[in-house]
Design an enzyme around this catalytic site. Sequence first.
Site, PDB file in Angstrom:
ATOM      1  N   ASP A 186     -71.440   0.166 -21.183  1.00 24.91           N
ATOM      2  CA  ASP A 186     -72.466   0.996 -20.566  1.00 24.91           C
ATOM      3  C   ASP A 186     -73.010   1.928 -21.647  1.00 24.91           C
ATOM      4  OD1 ASP A 186     -73.849   2.561 -18.432  1.00 24.91           O
ATOM      5  OD2 ASP A 186     -72.371   4.067 -19.034  1.00 24.91           O
ATOM      6  N   ALA A 187     -74.234   2.377 -21.490  1.00 23.60           N
ATOM      7  CA  ALA A 187     -74.845   3.236 -22.524  1.00 23.60           C
ATOM      8  C   ALA A 187     -74.659   4.725 -22.237  1.00 23.60           C
ATOM      9  CB  ALA A 187     -76.328   2.906 -22.661  1.00 23.60           C
TER      10      ALA A 187
END
Length: 220
Positions: free
Chosen positions: A9-10
């Site tokens: 995930d960013a």
Amino acid sequence: MRHHAYVFDAYGTLFDVHAAVRRHADKIGPDGQQLSEIWRAKQLEYSWTRTLMGSYADFWQLTEQSLDFAFLKVPSADKKLRQDLLDAYWRLDCYPEVPVVLKALKADGARLAILSNGSPAMLEAAVKSAALDQVLDDIFSVDIVRRFKTDPSVYDLVTTGWRLYPDAVSFQSSNRWDIAGAAKFGFRTVWINRTNQPDEYRDLAPGLILPSLKGLLTGD
């Protein structure tokens, strides 16, 4: 245990979502943290409601709208800083361990990618700003399917794109709801619990809980 495919995930996992407000903390004043927390909470809420309604708007639009709401909730914050904060969101700081961990995994032969709610332009800017573009093999954005996490079609972007079964993917996120969605989809999941939050979604437990990404290398 090392894997051949790592997906991250960013926002909140690789990039610090509160860095934009922190960068202008002196100008915002004592309610900056509250502003930042509301901004993030509404950004996520809007993504979920948009998906449920079937009314997609890309993540940058939601980021703008949620900041506007945060300013309304925190009237002490100077609205003249709106553009400064939005500009800063394109260059969020990554967490200190991120470059070292990703480079080590890449050197070990792993395939690396981001899977994010972020729009392609947002993600490309953040990755380049953090100099991660040389270690990532792919950036998967929900913009392709026009639905946000935790919709299964989002996680399927990786398995379809890389032609892998879900259990061949190690998925890392700091967002517990994201880990729940990824676990339901069938990924091997690692919850990066940076702020020592209590567990939830007990029926969709993470495979591993770590305080930072460094544990991917050290096992703790």
